[in-house]
Design an enzyme around this catalytic site. Structure first.
Site, PDB file in Angstrom:
ATOM      1  N   LYS A 182      83.281  16.177  50.895  1.00 37.25           N
ATOM      2  CA  LYS A 182      82.948  17.670  51.327  1.00 37.25           C
ATOM      3  C   LYS A 182      84.110  18.769  50.930  1.00 37.25           C
ATOM      4  CE  LYS A 182      80.236  16.536  54.964  1.00 37.25           C
ATOM      5  NZ  LYS A 182      80.082  15.374  54.664  1.00 37.25           N
TER       6      LYS A 182
HETATM    7  C1  LIG Z   1      75.231  17.585  58.498  1.00 34.46           C
HETATM    8  C2  LIG Z   1      76.147  16.620  58.886  1.00 34.46           C
HETATM    9  N1  LIG Z   1      76.291  16.214  60.213  1.00 34.46           N
HETATM   10  C3  LIG Z   1      77.278  15.468  60.396  1.00 34.46           C
HETATM   11  C4  LIG Z   1      78.001  14.699  59.522  1.00 34.46           C
HETATM   12  C5  LIG Z   1      79.144  13.468  60.027  1.00 34.46           C
HETATM   13  O1  LIG Z   1      80.324  13.769  59.619  1.00 34.46           O
HETATM   14  P1  LIG Z   1      81.430  12.622  59.247  1.00 34.46           P
HETATM   15  O2  LIG Z   1      80.849  11.551  58.239  1.00 34.46           O
HETATM   16  O3  LIG Z   1      82.640  12.955  59.046  1.00 34.46           O
HETATM   17  O4  LIG Z   1      81.334  11.619  60.507  1.00 34.46           O
HETATM   18  C6  LIG Z   1      77.637  14.958  58.216  1.00 34.46           C
HETATM   19  C7  LIG Z   1      78.627  14.156  56.979  1.00 34.46           C
HETATM   20  O5  LIG Z   1      78.845  13.517  56.513  1.00 34.46           O
HETATM   21  C8  LIG Z   1      76.857  16.113  57.795  1.00 34.46           C
HETATM   22  O6  LIG Z   1      76.658  16.154  56.675  1.00 34.46           O
END
Ligand SMILES: Cc1ncc(COP(=O)(O)O)c(C=O)c1O
Length: 370
Positions: A182
């Site tokens: 990110k």
């Molecule tokens: C659009 C979206 N929503 C939710 C997530 C979930 O985030 P995490 O991987 O930090 O749980 C991500 C990321 O990877 C994402 O790209």
């Protein structure tokens, strides 16, 4: 970098400041629920321009808590996009609600407000638009539907919407993700922004096993989770926040270099341009291949040239779990399905050089034969 060196798909920028702040935490002995938690939250909220922020262990955890905070529960429907990372739909299922998909806008690739409006029923309790690939969703249109909104801003740090408001600052709970690829990373982690002080209190309690905000020992007055973000991660996040503007500028520069290098490849669709006051928070560089190409074959051919790429994103409703649990089938969301079948993410990170961008572009041109 020579022509044979591998180009990573993504690469964080980590330096001395990160080491310094993380060492400070290690030496303090307060590895979780220490001072860096509040410090990171306050600095993040100030950066976005929103009253409150709650740090959590992942973007997924943040989306889960935010849906609970707007009142989603058993049997409800949550309208969201089928073109996303699977977590944005999964979080509704965690609360035994049904994720209801609606098709996307073919230009921005975000949830289409008209399609979302058509999907509203008496059981709809929330809208969950995703700012896909850092391009702000049309919040003005969604707000007109009069339903609670949870913004999935996991990919959109640094984005500014059509009203000139930074994503995360409209006041709805908005959730950012800090996974390693990110714009800002804490390894794993996330942040929920909100303008509502009572919501912040609830989020802080539920991420910490439902403990009372004053931390009275074992006064668990509601159901909670362990969704805490450690102080080590918060220190890393604080250091990353200090360099965020530079990292975002780096990503925007790489995107501009890609646009230049790929612009002449016939039939290749690049990320949509920013219009009006919109600014994309550059996260990934996703291109749509010309119709008729075998997407997976292109990914393999690029890999043979030491260029990593990824199908990005496969449609959520067509994943096995969603087909089996909810009876989804091909053809339900034609715009999403067409985009999903043709999209690949190319290597993209702030310190990517023009030489690397050119190598990716030349390889793609050769693989496509254009
Ligand atoms: C659009 C979206 N929503 C939710 C997530 C979930 O985030 P995490 O991987 O930090 O749980 C991500 C990321 O990877 C994402 O790209």
């Amino acid at each position: 970098m020579t022509a044979t060196e591998a180009i990573p798909l993504a690469q964080p920028v980590i330096g001395g400041r990160e080491e310094q702040l993380m060492l400070e935490v290690l030496r303090s002995g307060r590895l979780s629920l220490g001072p860096f938690l509040g410090e990171f939250e306050r600095a993040f909220a100030a950066h976005i321009g929103v009253p409150h922020a709650s740090a959590v262990s992942s973007g997924t955890a943040g989306l889960h808590l935010a849906l609970r905070a707007v009142g989603v529960s058993d049997g409800d429907e949550v309208i969201t996009t089928p073109l996303s990372f699977v977590a944005s739909a999964n979080v509704a299922v965690y609360e035994r609600a049904r994720p209801v998909f609606a098709d996307i806008d073919p230009v921005t690739l975000n949830l289409d407000p008209a399609a979302a409006a058509a999907a509203v029923t008496e059981r709809t309790t929330a809208l969950l638009p995703v700012h896909l690939f850092g391009y702000p969703a049309d919040l003005t249109a969604f707000e007109k539907l009069g339903l609670p909104i949870v913004e999935d801003a996991c990919e959109a740090l640094g984005a500014v919407d059509a009203d000139g408001i930074p994503v995360g600052a409209r006041g709805h709970p908005a959730v950012f993700g800090f996974y390693a690829n990110k714009q800002l990373t804490t390894g794993e982690g996330g942040m929920i922004t909100t303008s509502d002080a009572a919501m912040k209190e609830r989020l802080d309690s539920e991420r910490n096993q439902g403990r009372a905000p004053n931390m009275d020992w074992l006064d668990h007055d509601r159901l909670g989770f362990n969704y805490r973000l450690s102080d080590l991660a918060c220190a890393l996040g604080l250091a990353q926040l200090e360099r965020l503007d530079d990292m975002l500028a780096g990503r925007a520069g790489v995107a501009a270099a890609y646009a230049e290098a790929l612009g002449e490849i016939e039939g290749l669709q690049l990320p949509c341009p920013e219009t009006g006051r919109v600014r994309r928070g550059w996260f990934v560089y996703v291109v749509q291949l010309p119709a008729g190409f075998d997407r997976d074959g292109v990914v393999r051919a690029l890999a043979e040239r030491a260029i990593p790429s990824k199908p990005y994103f496969p449609a959520v409703h067509l994943m096995s779990y969603y087909r089996e649990q909810f009876g989804h089938r091909d053809g339900e969301f034609p715009v999403c399905e067409d985009v999903a079948a043709r999209s690949i993410a190319l290597p993209f990170f702030p310190e990517m050089t023009e030489g690397q961008v050119d190598r990716v572009a030349e390889s793609l041109r050769a693989v496509l034969g254009r």
